[in-house]
Each structure stands twice: as C-alpha cells, then as structure tokens.
Design an enzyme around this catalytic site. Structure first.
Site, PDB file in Angstrom:
ATOM      1  N   ASP A 151      23.059 -75.796 -34.333  1.00 54.67           N
ATOM      2  CA  ASP A 151      23.294 -77.053 -33.623  1.00 54.67           C
ATOM      3  C   ASP A 151      23.327 -76.864 -32.115  1.00 54.67           C
ATOM      4  O   ASP A 151      24.072 -77.532 -31.420  1.00 54.67           O
ATOM      5  CB  ASP A 151      24.565 -77.738 -34.129  1.00 54.67           C
ATOM      6  CG  ASP A 151      25.754 -76.814 -34.115  1.00 54.67           C
ATOM      7  OD1 ASP A 151      25.598 -75.661 -33.660  1.00 54.67           O
ATOM      8  OD2 ASP A 151      26.832 -77.235 -34.545  1.00 54.67           O
ATOM      9  N   ASP A 172      35.264 -66.475 -35.436  1.00 56.03           N
ATOM     10  CA  ASP A 172      35.357 -66.421 -33.967  1.00 56.03           C
ATOM     11  C   ASP A 172      36.806 -66.293 -33.516  1.00 56.03           C
ATOM     12  O   ASP A 172      37.113 -65.606 -32.545  1.00 56.03           O
ATOM     13  CB  ASP A 172      34.683 -67.633 -33.340  1.00 56.03           C
ATOM     14  CG  ASP A 172      35.213 -68.939 -33.876  1.00 56.03           C
ATOM     15  OD1 ASP A 172      35.531 -69.010 -35.079  1.00 56.03           O
ATOM     16  OD2 ASP A 172      35.336 -69.895 -33.104  1.00 56.03           O
TER      17      ASP A 172
END
Lengths: 659, 461
Positions: free
Chosen positions: A389, A470
């Site tokens: 994205d 992350d």
C-alpha cells in the site's frame, strides 16, 4: 531323402526305355525341386530368425530407454496439471442470485461464487463481474451504499468494467440510503427497471450485460420502515459469447500476451485492459548513473489487496533505477488476483500459506519473506522491504543509492527508511536533507542481511506470540541503540485505507497530508555528515547557528515562528528523563503531526520545518544538547489534558499500523 | 502341370522371402544408424557429414545466444577433456583459423553449456528466434529449492534445463543458480508426465541425473575450432568437480514433521549455541578448504542436518569426519592460526586418530579420522583416564555436497545408513543424555592403548 525309392504306385508294366527316360527326367526334376524347396525353407527360416531378432532388439532398446528414463528422469510426483477452472464448453450459464436481509448468494452453474451470511458485515450492494465467454468470475465487490460516498466508488468501478461483461447485483440488508441519483442512473443505463425506484430496505437482484441485454431482475419492496422486503431469488440463463468476441485485438507481443491473460481473468483495473488505448505495463524509467542498489533485492510484502498492489507496482516500476529482476512479491495466502497482477507486470511472485492470525500472521509472513529473499539472492548484503500500500517516489532508488554505503560502513545504523514519520505537508521542506532518528519508521526501508541473519531471524517472534513485527523490531533488545536514516521528505506514500489496523478516519488524520517527493534525481546534501560522529558535529553546528525562539509565546500558535524563510530556529521543551515525552506529545498534537507514540527523535532532539524554516526542538534537561540552552530561557512545559474519552484506545491500534 | 505350378509357387515364395529379408536387413541397418549415428560415423572414421553437423549446430547456437546477449559457457565434459589436453596452446593462440575441426566435431550426441540464472532475463524472444533458426527446444522446470526449506512458501517453478535440438545434434543448456553458501547449483532433470520422452536420449546427458554443486568458475574466452566460447579457466579442475558434484537437498519436509513432533528449542541459550556452532563450522570449513582437506559432517552435526536441517541445540559441539588418507600435519597449526587451539589429541595417524579444538565459549570442534577397510569404514575413540580404545563401524559411503547453515559442505551420500549405523533405528527420537562410550549404536571395545604409548596417543591441553 537323397535316395530314390521306387514308387509302388507307378505301374511296372510300361515300356522300359520310356519308363527309364521318364524316370531319369523325373529324378532330375525332383532333385532340382528338392533343392529349390530346401533353399526356400532356409531363406524363410533366416528371415524368421532375423525378424525375431529385430523385434526383440527393438523392443529391448525401447524398453531400456523407457526403463532408464523412468528410473532417473521421471518426476517423482505425478504432475497432473489441474486446470485452474473446470473446462466448460457450455454455451448457457444458469445463474441464481439471492438477496435478503441477512444473506446473499450467487451461484453460477451450481457453483456458489458468492455467499455472505455473516452478521454485521457485507451490507450494501454486492457486484459480481463474469467473463461473457468463459463465465469465470472476474471481480467481486461490495459497496456499502447505506453509507455516504460508497455509491461514487461503485460508479467508478462500473465505469471501469469493459463492455460486454456480465454484471450481477444483489443487495444485502440495506443498499439504498446513500444511493444517489447518479448511481441510480448508471444502474438504469445498464438496463435495470427497478434501480431508479430502489428504496429503504428493498431487496433487489439484477443480472445484465454491460451495454447489452438484461437477463433478469427481481425486486421486493419493503412494506414498512421497520421491516425488510421479502427475500428474492432470481434464476436466469446467460448466453455465452465466443472467446474472440470477448477479447481485445492488441498487436501480438509478449507484453500484450500478458495483458490478454490478465484482462480475460480480472476486472476493475481500468485502462490497462482498454481495447483502444491500453495504458502501458512496461515503463522503462531512466537508469541511474552509478546505481549502487541495482543488485539489491526488493521484497514487496502483499496481502489480498490486488488493486493496491497494482498501484504500488506501477509506481515502483516507474521509479528511476529500478531493476525488475530483483523484485519479488510475497503474497500472504493463496490468492489468485494478486498473483495475476504480479504476472501482468512480468515479476516473480511467491505465495505463502498463512500461519497464525492477525498481527502474528503478518509477522510470520514478514519473516518468511525476508528469509526467502536472502535465500533467493544469496549474494545480497541488503534487502529493500516494501509493502503493497505504498507509492514509491521517482527518486526512491536514487535516494538509496546515495545513502546505502552508510548502512554498510556505519555499525551504529539500524536501517535506512524512505519514510519520515513527521514529514507532513507543513513540516517537511527539503528533499535533499537526511536525518538520523532513534525510531524505525518502516514503510519502505533497507535491511542489512547480517542484522537479519545474525540477530533478527533466530529470535523472530514465534507464531503464538501475537506481536507486531515492527513493534518488536523497535524494542530496545533488538534495536540496541542503533538509529535509522530517513529523508526529510518521504520517498514513499502510504495510501492504504483498508488494512489490519487501518481505517478511513485514521488514514485521513495521520497519512493523507504526508509529504511525498515527486522531484527526480535529487542530489542528497552532505551524506557523509550522517555518520555517527559527523552527525553530532553537524547538530552542534546547527544549534550554534539557530536562533532561540521567544519562549513566552504559545508554541502551538502560528506566530510562534516568525514569518521568515530558510532560517534555523530552536525551542526548548521540558523533558525530565530520557522517556519523558509529556510535552513533546502535546506539542506534536497541536502541530498536527504524529502524536500516537514518539517518533523521529535523536537524543532528545526533533528536527522539522515550520513555515519553511528549520525548526529544532530540544528536550531539557534529558537531551545532551541541553547545554545549548541559554540560561535565561525556561523550557516550555505543556500539560496533558485531563483524560479524554476514547483517546486511549486509539493509539495502540494506530501505532501498529504505522509501519 | 501340377508339379510345374508348384515350382512356380516355390520360386515366387523364395523371391518374396528374399526381398523381404533384404528389406529387413535394410531396416535393421537404418534403425541401428539412427540409434547410434555417432558410433557409426566413428566407425567410418572420417570427418563425415555427421561431424560437421555438430560444429554447425554449436555455431548456430552460439550465434543465437550472443544475439540475445546471454552469457553461456562450455561445460561439456567430452570437449573440455579434449581442450584440456591442448590448454596451453589454446590459451596462447590468438584465435586464427584452425586447420581442422578438433573439438566441436568430436563424436557425441550433445554439447553442454551452462548459464548463470541471474545473468539473463528469461526473455521469451530467445525461443522464438531459436524456432526461426530451426531449433526445437524443451524446457524443464521444477520447484525452486531455495524456497524448499521455508515453511509453506510456494513460488513459481524455475527453469533448470533447456535442450535445443537441430538435426541430429542437441545442445543441453544447464541453468545454474546461486545458493546460500556461495556456490552454484543445478537441478536434476526430471521429465513431467506430458513431456516427450524421446525428444533426445536423456540418459546420455552428462548433467541432470542428480542435482549438482559447483564453485563459481573463473571463465576464459577462447577460440576453438573457429568458434569463440567461454570455458572454465581451469578445465581439468572443473572436470574433477563434475565427477564429484552430486548434491543432496536437505530433507526439509521431514524436518518440518520432526519439529511438529518435537518443537524446536527457541530459548536464548539455544539461539546462542546455534550462532556459535554456525560460526565455528564456517571457520573450520574455511581452514580445511584452504588446506585442501576434504571433510564431512559427522555424528551429531550430520544427524542435525539429516533430521532437522539445523544444528541440534543440545549437542554442544561440532563434529567433522576426514579420511585418514587426507590427513595433513598442518591441520593443527592451521587451526591454531585460525584461533582454535588444540584441546586434545587421541590416537595416532596409524590408529584411531581424533582431534579436538577449542572454539569460542566451550563450543568444541571434534575431528574424527576415518579408516577404510575392505567392507567397512571406522573411526576410533579413546578414554583419557583409562586408555581404553573404542571403534565405531560404518558401512562404506561416498561423499555428496549439501547446503548447511549457509555453507556448502560434504555429507555421506548414503546418509540414512550412516546415521542409522551411528544412532540406531531410533535416530529420529531426540536424546539429551548421551555417552560417547556406550550410546552409539556402532561402538565396539577395541582394547587398551599400551601404557608406554600413552604420552603420544593421549594428549590433553
């Protein structure tokens, strides 16, 4: 046999001489005949033997050949090619469409191609596009036309569908509340009689060909505001056309073959499948001179958002210095459409069987993708990690090419990222400027192989731990005080508004106004000053030259920063220890930048732009740069507001998406 | 009259049978020549049409690939064998016209070339041009082994071999891939169901029976038989590699099944140990390779590779095997220079030699020397305090390459027999308590060292 024996059948009373003569004659002839007979028999025997030998030899040779190839050269597994769709030579399709309050389904020739009876989900108009020649499902969408703007998306989608395709519509629950006139007209132009009069909680099914005949329509009015229309079931037949009629006649090139394969399978990609003037699928951007990242593998992490992937790959393949051979798209799951997109662009794609759920699934997918990348490119020292994205800036590879040597040489670096968490339209200015930050922004970044192989891979969170990869990478145990290099103006743009931790509201608030570099060939400034020690010198120089702002003013006000351009200003905020971000968070909030957790800091210093001036924020006394504070200045302290309603729940979710 | 008729019939019959026989003979000869064209022309001896066809096909193929800028190099064992004999002359010759066709006309069915996968772009155009030039081609694809070791990844299948056929000669193009461990790999040639088994005599191919592992070759551009072609710089060492190139893939699927049964130990200790074992193995491999000593994964390290494609975290040391004929006295100083001091030395070169080196943080490197007998191979063990000798028996084995912790290393090709000999039929079950004197399946008492030899055969540092 050689001896002559008198034949008892011969009469002995005949004249002797004649008899003898005849006898001798006969004898000679017989001998000759005998000879002939024996000869013939011998010949025949030899023939038979040679024949048999030949047959045996041939068979043995053939058998050996077969045997040998069977033993050594056959694939162990029976590789029976299973066609992706059953071959169907039928000329007529039976279509069944059902619409009701709690359930919709569509069946084509008895195969259910859509079924949705989940509660509180799938409200609105479901649209299915079928190939008019094969009957294959080419697109499946649902537009929640109960909510605003969804009808516009539907119109956009319907306009992109090629003429001649078969369209199937069905409503689940409610689909008329925000179905505006324009959309109704589009439906009407498709041949629907009912669409213009669709109203609150009506049930509706429709099957028609775009720009052609109508195969059936059924409608049930809702009798009262509080109740739904009766369920409707439409059964109809659709006549298939020939394959030639369903395809465009592009010139026969390798590219167009890919295009053809793609366009006969999926719909909703607009002009790429236009017969007249198809948009290119090969971009040939300018190569970069002295490209240091030409041989760096690029891993694109994707899920099942093929439209996003399409947009992302377009921008990636248009970036200068891109090397399509190094790109691998990793798809989380056995989805066909994302793979079709990958094949359209002639890239290589790898599908990954999902492991675990939610965040852990993403995390496992990341691990598998990174490991596979370094397996496929064993020579690589780095890998570029992208997500589906993201838009990629035209100078993305140029930016990396100019900075990658730092990652190789400077042990104190953790990554290079294309994303500046604080780089909004109003806070980023200089495309040639780089920063060092203690946080890992992700969203288009470079990973060092040694970091992954020696540190991250062996310890990667296991599937049962529902961690974000992350977040885990940002933990001090992993980061170990190392920093990332980021640009002032981001080289990627996060356009996704649907996702695991993402929604439209959130995207609008935190991502939409992000600044994105569109200038090609930006020459980065002073890359060497990004090295560990050089950077300190640089910061001290900056702070030395910076003008101290008027600390009596409200830092949230626009007037806090004078109306100048190109100056360097500094302000001091209160920061009691290293982890005290109370004032910073308030400041970030009023500056409308990322405030959901702390990003972009370097030793208690933040760097951004305000009104085209470089604007430094130093946390006092925690930051080592506090010494630069004139003794007259009192650091600004901003009180967090009393607990706001709802504000607590958002950050946890939001922070996760900021990857 | 009747008799004469019979004669005629007989004569006719004979004639037919004669004609038939001749036909049979002709057919048989035709069949043979078709099957072994090469052999026949060899028998005829001269530079016949067959021979120049080979040269022409090679020339056409080289033209084809150079027009598409695809860098291939010659790996044909037969031609390289011939080239190797004249290598000095070929290296020095400026590439003028050669009087005779010496190499590319040599009788054979195939000419084999290699292609590095990463050096070309899988253009479809190549095949179209090939078809235009009259080549028939076959592509053999299969799973990508570099993804095999990964949980549940399925990539596109990759091309492993190409065969280009023109007239009676065929070009076999082997695609090489880079693997972790800095080596090149080519896949096995396996025909799928629908493929033409008779396209070429596959069993005569030099490459493809097994997958193979090779060092990255240095290339040399030479001109032989008036054709410019790249060859490995040192053909003889390349040919040596060819004969020992067989590669074994780790049994990833079985390893996954093993981890289903016995989940991997993900503790910090085990991560740390694996990291140390990996770097120790890398260091040992570097040292031994520099010495030119051939070694293989043995004992626990081999079991770890075979059973779980990884280092067994509770094994606590790294085990290697070396044939005693490959023993070199410089092994000990070389390891010392590499930062691995000798920890102990048991036995002597003539009998039961075993060396242990001290790696970083208690991780030990054990090197066992293997002695070959007529029907078995063995290595020895020594108990320091008692001087007792032990003998571990293995069935005979050969060596194959494999990839392990990003390293190209040898393992016994007959790994199952090797592991079963060492660990018994229950090798699949992890055992944490292990006594090297009694646990191995193949241990035998082998007497005691004479006391006067102890100083020599039991050295502990």
């Amino acid at each position: 046999m050689d001896e002559w024996k008198p034949n008892p059948a011969v009469k002995p009373h005949k004249k002797r001489s004649w008899y003898l003569a005849w006898k001798y004659k006969l004898m000679n002839q017989r001998a000759l005949r005998k000879l002939c007979q024996t000869g013939a028999v011998l010949f025949l025997l030899v023939t038979v033997i040679v024949n048999i030998k030949l047959i045996l030899d041939t068979r043995r040779a053939a058998y050996e050949e077969e045997e040998e190839s069977a033993q050594d050269y056959d694939d162990e597994m029976l590789n029976v090619e299973v066609p992706r769709h059953p071959v169907n030579n039928k000329k007529v399709l039976d279509v069944e469409v059902y619409s009701s309050r709690s359930k919709v389904y569509v069946a084509v020739d008895g195969t259910t191609v859509l079924e949705d009876e989940a509660r509180e989900q799938g409200r609105g108009i479901h649209v299915i596009v079928l190939n008019q020649a094969t009957g294959h499902v080419m697109a499946k969408r649902v537009f929640d036309t109960y909510s605003p703007h969804e009808d516009e998306a539907m119109v956009l989608f319907l306009n992109m569908v090629a003429r001649g395709r078969i369209l199937i519509f069905t409503i689940k629950d409610e689909g008329s509340f925000h179905l505006k006139e324009t959309a109704k007209n589009v439906l009407k132009s498709l041949g629907s009689q009912v669409a213009p009069f669709l109203s609150w909680r009506d049930m509706w099914t429709f099957v028609g060909k775009k720009g052609g005949e109508v195969y059936g329509e059924k409608h049930a009015k809702s009798p009262a505001l509080s109740t739904w229309g009766d369920p409707v079931l439409l059964k109809t037949e659709v006549h298939l056309t020939s394959v030639e009629d369903a395809e465009c006649h592009w010139p026969d090139t390798e590219l167009n073959r890919r295009r053809k394969r793609f366009c006969s399978k999926v719909e909703g990609y607009g002009s790429v499948c236009s017969c007249k003037d198809p948009t290119p699928i090969e971009f040939n951007p300018d190569p970069l001179r002295d490209n240091k990242v030409f041989d760096v593998p690029v891993a694109v992490i994707a899920g099942n958002r093929p439209n996003y992937l399409y947009r992302m790959l377009r921008s990636l393949l248009s970036a200068q210095g891109v090397n399509p051979q190094m790109i691998t798209v990793f798809i989380d799951g056995y989805y066909e459409e994302p793979m079709d997109v990958v094949e359209l662009f002639g890239l290589s794609g790898i599908q990954h069987t999902p492991i675990s759920i939610k965040n852990a699934r993403v995390s496992q997918h990341y691990k598998a993708s990174l490991t596979a990348t370094f397996n496929l490119f064993p020579d690589a020292k780095f890998a570029v990690v992208l997500e589906e994205d993201l838009d990629i800036s035209v100078d993305f590879f140029s930016f990396l090419s100019q900075s990658i040597h730092l990652l190789e040489e400077d042990e104190s670096l953790y990554c290079i990222s294309a994303w500046n968490d604080q780089g909004y339209e109003h806070t980023a200015e200089d495309p040639s400027l780089l920063y060092r930050v203690e946080t890992m922004p992700g969203l288009g970044w470079v990973l060092r192989k040694s970091l992954y192989k020696d540190e991250l891979e062996p310890k990667w969170p296991t599937p049962e731990k529902l961690w974000d990869w992350d977040m885990w990478m940002r933990m001090p145990e992993q980061r170990k005080g190392r920093e990332c290099i980021i640009p002032d103006i981001s080289r990627s743009y996060h356009f996704g508004i649907v996702g695991l931790n993402m929604n439209g509201y959130f995207h609008e608030a935190y991502f939409k106004k992000h600044k994105f570099n569109t200038v090609p060939n930006v020459q980065l400034k002073n890359v060497e000053s990004l090295r560990k020690d050089n950077y300190e010198t640089e910061i001290h120089r900056l702070l030395g030259e910076a003008e101290v702002l008027d600390h009596s003013k409200n830092p949230c006000e626009d007037s806090f920063v004078p109306d100048t351009e190109g100056r360097v200003y500094v302000m001091f905020i209160r920061m009691e220890q290293e982890a005290d971000f109370t004032t910073w968070t308030q400041l970030a909030k009023c500056l409308h930048i990322w405030d959901l957790d702390v990003r972009g800091n370097h030793k208690g210093l933040w760097r951004l732009f305000r009104k085209k001036n470089h604007f430094l924020v130093v946390g006092v006394p925690a930051s080592p740069y506090s010494s630069k504070k004139p003794s007259s200045v009192t650091p600004i302290y901003m009180e967090p507001p009393a607990k706001e309603e709802g504000a607590v729940a958002v950050p946890a979710v939001a922070a996760a998406e900021q990857t | 009259m009747q008799k004469i008729n019979r004669n005629v019939v007989l004569a006719l019959l004979s004639l037919t049978s004669l004609i038939f026989l001749l036909f049979q003979l002709c057919y048989y000869k035709f069949y043979l020549s078709q099957k072994n064209g090469a052999t026949f022309s060899k028998v005829r001896g001269s530079q016949s049409g067959q021979d120049s066809i080979r040269w022409h096909v090679v020339r056409k193929f080289l033209g084809l690939i150079s027009s598409h800028n695809i860098p291939v190099y010659l790996i044909d064992p037969l031609i390289l064998g011939l080239v190797d004999k004249d290598i000095e002359q070929i290296r020095n010759s400026p590439g003028g016209p050669s009087p005779e066709c010496k190499y590319f006309c040599a009788p054979r069915d195939f000419t084999t070339f290699a292609l590095l996968d990463k050096t070309w772009k899988h253009e479809v155009g190549l095949f179209r041009t090939a078809e235009k030039m009259g080549f028939q081609w076959l592509k053999i694809i299969n799973k990508d082994p570099r993804l095999d070791g990964m949980d549940d990844l399925s990539g596109m299948e990759i091309p492993l071999h190409y065969i280009f056929k023109l007239a009676s000669h065929a070009i076999h193009l082997v695609v090489f891939y880079e693997r972790s461990g800095n080596f090149l790999w080519h896949g096995p040639l396996r025909l799928k169901q629908h493929m033409d088994r008779k396209f070429v005599p596959f069993q005569k191919l030099h490459f493809g029976r097994y997958p193979g592992a090779y060092e990255k070759p240095e290339l040399l551009l030479v001109s032989i038989d008036d054709l410019k072609v790249q060859i490995p710089k040192n053909p003889s060492s390349f040919l040596e590699e060819v004969s020992n190139s067989r590669f074994l893939e780790c049994r990833y699927r079985e390893a996954r099944a093993f981890f289903q049964l016995y989940p991997d130990d993900a503790s910090l200790d085990s991560v740390e140990f694996r990291k140390k074992a990996k770097s120790l193995l890398h260091l040992a491999a570097l040292t031994l390779n520099n010495l030119g000593v051939k070694f293989w994964l043995s004992s626990g390290t081999c079991l770890g590779w075979y059973r779980q494609c990884n280092v067994i975290p509770h094994s606590k040391d790294v085990d290697l095997g070396i044939f005693i004929r490959d023993y070199k006295a410089d092994i000990i100083p070389a390891f010392k220079n590499a930062g691995l001091p000798l920890k102990h030395k048991f036995g002597k070169v003539e009998d039961s030699l075993e060396l242990s080196f001290q790696g970083e943080d208690d991780v030990k490197l054990d090197i066992f020397f293997f002695y070959e007998e007529d029907d078995h191979i063995w290595n020895g063990g020594t108990q320091a305090k008692s001087g007792k000798k032990f003998k571990y028996l293995f069935p005979k084995f050969t060596l194959c390459w494999t990839e392990f912790v990003e390293l190209k290393v040898h393992v016994p090709c007959e790994t199952l027999q090797y592991v079963e000999a060492n660990y018994g039929p229950e090798w699949k079950v992890p055992v944490k308590v292990w006594d090297w004197k009694s646990s191995p399946f193949n241990v035998q008492d082998n007497g005691v060292w004479p006391i006067d030899e102890w100083d020599n055969v039991i050295q502990i540092y």
